[in-house]
Design a protein around this motif. Structure first.
Motif, PDB file in Angstrom:
ATOM      1  N   THR A  20       0.824  -1.203   0.000  1.00 15.24           N
ATOM      2  CA  THR A  20       0.000   0.000   0.000  1.00 15.24           C
ATOM      3  C   THR A  20       0.861   1.257   0.000  1.00 15.24           C
ATOM      4  O   THR A  20       0.534   2.236  -0.679  1.00 15.24           O
ATOM      5  N   GLU A  24       0.511   4.053  -2.829  1.00 14.78           N
ATOM      6  CA  GLU A  24       0.272   5.461  -2.504  1.00 14.78           C
ATOM      7  C   GLU A  24       1.332   6.355  -3.135  1.00 14.78           C
ATOM      8  O   GLU A  24       1.022   7.452  -3.618  1.00 14.78           O
ATOM      9  N   ARG A  35      -7.437   1.227  -4.316  1.00 18.26           N
ATOM     10  CA  ARG A  35      -7.269   1.009  -2.881  1.00 18.26           C
ATOM     11  C   ARG A  35      -7.416  -0.474  -2.577  1.00 18.26           C
ATOM     12  O   ARG A  35      -8.184  -1.175  -3.220  1.00 18.26           O
ATOM     13  N   GLU A  36      -6.709  -0.911  -1.544  1.00 21.94           N
ATOM     14  CA  GLU A  36      -6.790  -2.315  -1.147  1.00 21.94           C
ATOM     15  C   GLU A  36      -8.174  -2.632  -0.600  1.00 21.94           C
ATOM     16  O   GLU A  36      -8.696  -1.918   0.265  1.00 21.94           O
ATOM     17  N   ARG A  39      -8.655  -3.633   3.611  1.00 22.01           N
ATOM     18  CA  ARG A  39      -8.715  -2.493   4.538  1.00 22.01           C
ATOM     19  C   ARG A  39      -9.963  -1.651   4.285  1.00 22.01           C
ATOM     20  O   ARG A  39     -10.593  -1.162   5.216  1.00 22.01           O
ATOM     21  N   ASP A  86      -3.724  -2.291  -5.969  1.00 22.58           N
ATOM     22  CA  ASP A  86      -3.314  -2.775  -4.648  1.00 22.58           C
ATOM     23  C   ASP A  86      -4.117  -4.054  -4.398  1.00 22.58           C
ATOM     24  O   ASP A  86      -5.195  -4.022  -3.817  1.00 22.58           O
TER      25      ASP A  86
END
Length: 185
Positions: A20, A24, A35-36, A39, A86
């Motif tokens: 991550t 980023e 985005r992962e 999470r 990700d």
């Protein structure tokens, strides 16, 4: 194969390997990123009092992650140039395998249909940067096992794995962007 499989680059591996942070950094340079899912789902579920959390309902958590990855893929289709993911759709399948849960056939079908670049980057376990927090509650041993399952899962889906070097964030970003540029030629 899709027209995007040559420009969609996945970064996978076990938790706490720096994925991550690298994603980023790529985003800060202007590259489209995703985005992962894990999470993201944990944050959404915790914020709304949902039960699709890995410590409550692993199957529901996996389904939410897969849906998240599907949305990420669809959003990436609407962008230009290389996109750095990700994690990807096979990661959820790897999670289900790791947890010894059934993999729904529809997930496998989608993971075969919606493809990424043939070379998938995998961040190796890295003890010196590994840590736990509210969202990442996994032990080091689970992180190492997760890495192995992700490698096996992506290989099962026909991807070639390229190990991300254990190096600075800047060096990892340079490695990824150079490999992505070479892979698109």
């Amino acid at each position: 194969m899709t027209p995007d499989d040559n420009r969609f680059f996945v970064l996978t591996g076990g938790p706490g390997a720096g994925k991550t942070t690298v994603i980023e950094a790529l985003g800060a340079l202007g590259y489209p990123t995703t985005r992962e899912a894990g999470r993201g789902v944990i944050r959404d579920e915790a914020e709304h009092g949902g039960g699709a959390l890995p410590w409550i309902d692993r199957q529901a958590f996996a389904e939410r992650m897969f849906e998240w990855e599907l949305r990420s893929y669809r959003q990436a289709e609407r962008t230009e140039g290389p996109v750095f993911f990700d994690r990807g759709l096979p990661d959820t399948i790897g999670y289900l395998r790791l947890e010894s849960l059934d993999v729904p056939s529809w997930m496998e079908e989608e993971a075969w249909r919606l493809r990424y670049h043939a070379r998938v980057f995998i961040a190796p376990p890295w003890r010196e940067i590994y840590g736990v927090d509210e969202e990442r509650r996994l032990s080091w041993d689970v992180a190492v096992r997760t890495h192995a399952v992700m490698a096996e899962t992506y290989a099962d889906f026909g991807y070639d794995l390229v190990e991300l070097p254990r190096d600075s964030v800047c060096a990892r970003v340079e490695f990824l962007t150079a490999a992505a540029a070479a892979g698109r030629r």
